[in-house]
Scaffold this active site. Sequence first.
Site, PDB file in Angstrom:
ATOM      1  N   GLU A 101       5.124 -10.284  14.881  1.00  0.00           N
ATOM      2  CA  GLU A 101       4.594 -10.830  16.128  1.00  0.00           C
ATOM      3  C   GLU A 101       4.825 -12.348  16.171  1.00  0.00           C
ATOM      4  O   GLU A 101       5.240 -12.901  17.177  1.00  0.00           O
ATOM      5  CB  GLU A 101       3.102 -10.493  16.237  1.00  0.00           C
ATOM      6  CG  GLU A 101       2.583 -10.658  17.648  1.00  0.00           C
ATOM      7  CD  GLU A 101       1.117 -10.257  17.744  1.00  0.00           C
ATOM      8  OE1 GLU A 101       0.583  -9.696  16.772  1.00  0.00           O
ATOM      9  OE2 GLU A 101       0.527 -10.525  18.804  1.00  0.00           O
ATOM     10  N   ARG A 110       0.811  -1.221   0.000  1.00  0.00           N
ATOM     11  CA  ARG A 110       0.000   0.000   0.000  1.00  0.00           C
ATOM     12  C   ARG A 110       0.841   1.267   0.000  1.00  0.00           C
ATOM     13  O   ARG A 110       0.366   2.337  -0.381  1.00  0.00           O
ATOM     14  CB  ARG A 110      -0.999  -0.037   1.165  1.00  0.00           C
ATOM     15  CG  ARG A 110      -2.214  -0.870   0.832  1.00  0.00           C
ATOM     16  CD  ARG A 110      -3.035  -1.201   2.039  1.00  0.00           C
ATOM     17  NE  ARG A 110      -2.528  -2.377   2.714  1.00  0.00           N
ATOM     18  CZ  ARG A 110      -2.857  -2.748   3.941  1.00  0.00           C
ATOM     19  NH1 ARG A 110      -3.696  -2.021   4.635  1.00  0.00           N
ATOM     20  NH2 ARG A 110      -2.356  -3.837   4.466  1.00  0.00           N
TER      21      ARG A 110
HETATM   22  P1  AMP Z   1       3.830  -2.318  11.490  1.00  0.00           P
HETATM   23  O1  AMP Z   1       5.066  -2.929  10.901  1.00  0.00           O
HETATM   24  O2  AMP Z   1       3.384  -3.028  12.746  1.00  0.00           O
HETATM   25  O3  AMP Z   1       3.969  -0.823  11.721  1.00  0.00           O
HETATM   26  O4  AMP Z   1       2.660  -2.569  10.467  1.00  0.00           O
HETATM   27  C1  AMP Z   1       2.649  -1.841   9.328  1.00  0.00           C
HETATM   28  C2  AMP Z   1       1.885  -2.461   8.179  1.00  0.00           C
HETATM   29  O5  AMP Z   1       0.880  -3.401   8.566  1.00  0.00           O
HETATM   30  C3  AMP Z   1       1.211  -1.319   7.474  1.00  0.00           C
HETATM   31  O6  AMP Z   1       1.914  -1.096   6.275  1.00  0.00           O
HETATM   32  C4  AMP Z   1      -0.203  -1.752   7.280  1.00  0.00           C
HETATM   33  O7  AMP Z   1      -0.392  -1.974   5.901  1.00  0.00           O
HETATM   34  C5  AMP Z   1      -0.395  -3.038   8.056  1.00  0.00           C
HETATM   35  N1  AMP Z   1      -1.288  -2.889   9.232  1.00  0.00           N
HETATM   36  C6  AMP Z   1      -0.949  -3.083  10.538  1.00  0.00           C
HETATM   37  N2  AMP Z   1      -2.001  -2.884  11.364  1.00  0.00           N
HETATM   38  C7  AMP Z   1      -3.038  -2.529  10.571  1.00  0.00           C
HETATM   39  C8  AMP Z   1      -4.428  -2.165  10.840  1.00  0.00           C
HETATM   40  N3  AMP Z   1      -4.942  -2.129  12.070  1.00  0.00           N
HETATM   41  N4  AMP Z   1      -5.198  -1.850   9.782  1.00  0.00           N
HETATM   42  C9  AMP Z   1      -4.691  -1.874   8.512  1.00  0.00           C
HETATM   43  N5  AMP Z   1      -3.418  -2.204   8.207  1.00  0.00           N
HETATM   44  C10 AMP Z   1      -2.590  -2.535   9.217  1.00  0.00           C
END
Ligand code: AMP
Length: 183
Positions: free
Chosen positions: A103, A66
């Site tokens: 995770e 995205r």
């Molecule tokens: P992180 O590495 O934990 O910051 O997760 C980032 C990626 O996970 C982002 O690029 C989002 O596309 C996806 N993501 C994580 N949590 C969500 C959520 N609650 N809703 C939508 N996309 C999420």
Amino acid sequence: MTAQHLSCEQLKTLVRTVPDFPQPGIQFRDITTLIGHHQGMAASVHHLATLAKAAGAKKIAGMEARGFIFGAAVAVQLGIGFVPVRKPGKLPINTIGIDYALEYGTDRLEMDPGAIEPGQNVVMVDDLIATGGTALASAELLRMAGAVVTQAIFVIDLPDLGGATRLRGAGITVDALMQFDGD
Ligand code: AMP
């Protein structure tokens, strides 16, 4: 152009929240309703590009998948190049890569080591920051390729998950067009 003047508050109403996806307890913030709305997409790109320009971006990096949607549009708006940070095995060249913890398990990001000139100011763009794991790994990878990374820009920040705080700890300023409480 009035299309560029939807406020961030208005943009927030265009994001669809889907409960319990992809697993129970997660509130999935779905940007497909935002990008499917012409004024919503145009205003999102306008606001992101304003932030990236203020940060002196010489190139935009977007994280698969995205981050490609928003990052590429921001790069076009600013008249600069776009660098895709990709999932493994997608690029048809020798890549540099980085493994990072999820995770459950690990994931990997890869890029073209020649995509950035040494010392070039690269601003990262993605749709959402949660734990910040993806963005931190991308920053590390971009820095391995010679980039200076001091700014990351997101459409959505989930501040309760601490990603923005983690990025700041790595010397990266974080901006987002909107925040949602919880995860
Ligand atoms: P992180 O590495 O934990 O910051 O997760 C980032 C990626 O996970 C982002 O690029 C989002 O596309 C996806 N993501 C994580 N949590 C969500 C959520 N609650 N809703 C939508 N996309 C999420």
